[in-house]
Scaffold this motif. Structure first.
Motif, mmCIF file in Angstrom:
data_model
loop_
_atom_site.group_PDB
_atom_site.id
_atom_site.type_symbol
_atom_site.label_atom_id
_atom_site.label_comp_id
_atom_site.label_asym_id
_atom_site.label_seq_id
_atom_site.Cartn_x
_atom_site.Cartn_y
_atom_site.Cartn_z
ATOM 1 N N LYS A 23 21.141 97.019 113.915
ATOM 2 C CA LYS A 23 19.750 97.417 114.126
ATOM 3 C C LYS A 23 19.203 96.659 115.331
ATOM 4 N N SER A 24 18.257 97.256 116.014
ATOM 5 C CA SER A 24 17.672 96.584 117.182
ATOM 6 C C SER A 24 17.016 95.265 116.795
ATOM 7 N N SER A 25 16.526 95.158 115.559
ATOM 8 C CA SER A 25 15.932 93.895 115.109
ATOM 9 C C SER A 25 16.978 92.784 114.982
ATOM 10 N N ASN A 26 18.246 93.171 114.922
ATOM 11 C CA ASN A 26 19.343 92.208 114.892
ATOM 12 C C ASN A 26 20.051 92.135 116.237
ATOM 13 N N GLY A 27 19.384 92.539 117.288
ATOM 14 C CA GLY A 27 19.968 92.457 118.627
ATOM 15 C C GLY A 27 20.568 93.744 119.131
ATOM 16 N N GLY A 28 20.820 94.699 118.245
ATOM 17 C CA GLY A 28 21.412 95.963 118.643
ATOM 18 C C GLY A 28 22.877 95.814 119.011
ATOM 19 N N LYS A 72 25.565 96.834 125.730
ATOM 20 C CA LYS A 72 25.375 97.055 127.171
ATOM 21 C C LYS A 72 23.985 96.676 127.660
ATOM 22 N N LEU A 73 23.040 96.466 126.737
ATOM 23 C CA LEU A 73 21.718 95.993 127.144
ATOM 24 C C LEU A 73 21.752 94.510 127.506
ATOM 25 N N ILE A 74 22.710 93.786 126.952
ATOM 26 C CA ILE A 74 22.845 92.357 127.231
ATOM 27 C C ILE A 74 23.847 92.110 128.349
ATOM 28 N N CYS A 75 24.955 92.860 128.351
ATOM 29 C CA CYS A 75 26.020 92.650 129.338
ATOM 30 C C CYS A 75 26.576 93.993 129.802
ATOM 31 N N GLN A 76 26.562 94.218 131.099
ATOM 32 C CA GLN A 76 27.101 95.463 131.639
ATOM 33 C C GLN A 76 28.571 95.313 132.065
ATOM 34 N N LYS A 77 29.064 94.082 132.140
ATOM 35 C CA LYS A 77 30.456 93.839 132.523
ATOM 36 C C LYS A 77 31.369 94.038 131.317
ATOM 37 N N ASP A 78 32.669 94.155 131.570
ATOM 38 C CA ASP A 78 33.678 94.182 130.510
ATOM 39 C C ASP A 78 33.371 95.255 129.463
ATOM 40 N N ASN A 79 32.937 96.427 129.920
ATOM 41 C CA ASN A 79 32.598 97.552 129.045
ATOM 42 C C ASN A 79 31.536 97.199 128.003
ATOM 43 N N GLY A 80 30.628 96.298 128.370
ATOM 44 C CA GLY A 80 29.538 95.930 127.483
ATOM 45 C C GLY A 80 29.891 94.856 126.469
ATOM 46 N N PHE A 101 34.004 83.414 115.963
ATOM 47 C CA PHE A 101 33.383 84.641 116.452
ATOM 48 C C PHE A 101 32.033 84.854 115.777
ATOM 49 N N GLU A 102 31.994 84.710 114.458
ATOM 50 C CA GLU A 102 30.749 84.935 113.721
ATOM 51 C C GLU A 102 29.686 83.905 114.101
ATOM 52 N N GLN A 103 30.080 82.647 114.270
ATOM 53 C CA GLN A 103 29.120 81.614 114.685
ATOM 54 C C GLN A 103 28.572 81.913 116.079
ATOM 55 N N ASP A 104 29.459 82.236 117.015
ATOM 56 C CA ASP A 104 29.029 82.515 118.388
ATOM 57 C C ASP A 104 28.122 83.735 118.437
ATOM 58 N N TRP A 105 28.484 84.780 117.690
ATOM 59 C CA TRP A 105 27.678 86.001 117.672
ATOM 60 C C TRP A 105 26.285 85.698 117.112
ATOM 61 N N GLN A 106 26.207 84.925 116.051
ATOM 62 C CA GLN A 106 24.908 84.579 115.468
ATOM 63 C C GLN A 106 24.050 83.796 116.459
ATOM 64 N N GLU A 107 24.661 82.886 117.218
ATOM 65 C CA GLU A 107 23.924 82.123 118.235
ATOM 66 C C GLU A 107 23.383 83.049 119.323
ATOM 67 N N ILE A 108 24.167 84.012 119.738
ATOM 68 C CA ILE A 108 23.711 84.976 120.750
ATOM 69 C C ILE A 108 22.503 85.753 120.222
ATOM 70 N N ILE A 109 22.576 86.190 118.978
ATOM 71 C CA ILE A 109 21.486 86.959 118.368
ATOM 72 C C ILE A 109 20.230 86.096 118.233
ATOM 73 N N LYS A 110 20.388 84.825 117.835
ATOM 74 C CA LYS A 110 19.228 83.927 117.740
ATOM 75 C C LYS A 110 18.552 83.807 119.101
ATOM 76 N N PHE A 154 18.655 85.969 121.540
ATOM 77 C CA PHE A 154 18.060 87.259 121.847
ATOM 78 C C PHE A 154 16.705 87.400 121.153
ATOM 79 N N LYS A 155 16.657 87.001 119.878
ATOM 80 C CA LYS A 155 15.401 87.110 119.114
ATOM 81 C C LYS A 155 14.340 86.185 119.688
ATOM 82 N N LYS A 156 14.722 84.972 120.103
ATOM 83 C CA LYS A 156 13.758 84.045 120.702
ATOM 84 C C LYS A 156 13.196 84.611 121.999
#
Length: 113
Positions: free
Chosen positions: A21-26, A54-62, A97-106, A108-110
């Motif tokens: 969901k977009s509320s979770n970073g999409g 792809k909204l966060i990174c356009q390289k490496d196929n998103g 992977f899960e820890q890093d992904w959660q940090e990215i989402i945090k 993004f939300k900030k």
């Protein structure tokens, strides 16, 4: 004449994609795992874990973040850059992977506040 050891027969153990969901970073979370059973235990032979947005990174196929062991080495993708990683186990890699992904989402939300 000695027999060559037969290669292990791999099968796909997991293939899942989750649309966030977009509320979770999409974006998408993708998990692909291949392996085999040896002595009653599942052995992961290949894996590909990815967070694609792809909204966060356009390289490496998103691919914003990813871990895999393609090309005969374990490595991490992050925002278009690839670096080797120390491999301990598939389970530890999945945790990272899960820890890093959660940090990215945090982050993004900030940034959206």
């Amino acid at each position: 004449m000695s027999k060559k050891p037969r290669p292990k027969l791999e099968s796909q153990l997991e293939r899942e994609t989750f649309k966030l969901k977009s509320s979770n970073g999409g974006g998408l979370l993708s998990f692909e795992v291949w392996g085999y059973v040896q002595d009653g235990k599942t052995v992961v032979a290949r894996y590909n874990l990815a967070y694609i947005n792809k909204l966060i990174c356009q390289k490496d196929n998103g691919r914003v973040l990813g871990f895999d062991n393609a090309h005969d080495y374990h490595h991490r993708h992050y925002m278009g850059k690839v670096a080797p990683v120390q491999f301990v186990s598939y389970e530890k890699t999945l945790e990272q992977f899960e820890q890093d992904w959660q940090e990215i989402i945090k982050g993004f939300k900030k940034g959206k506040k």
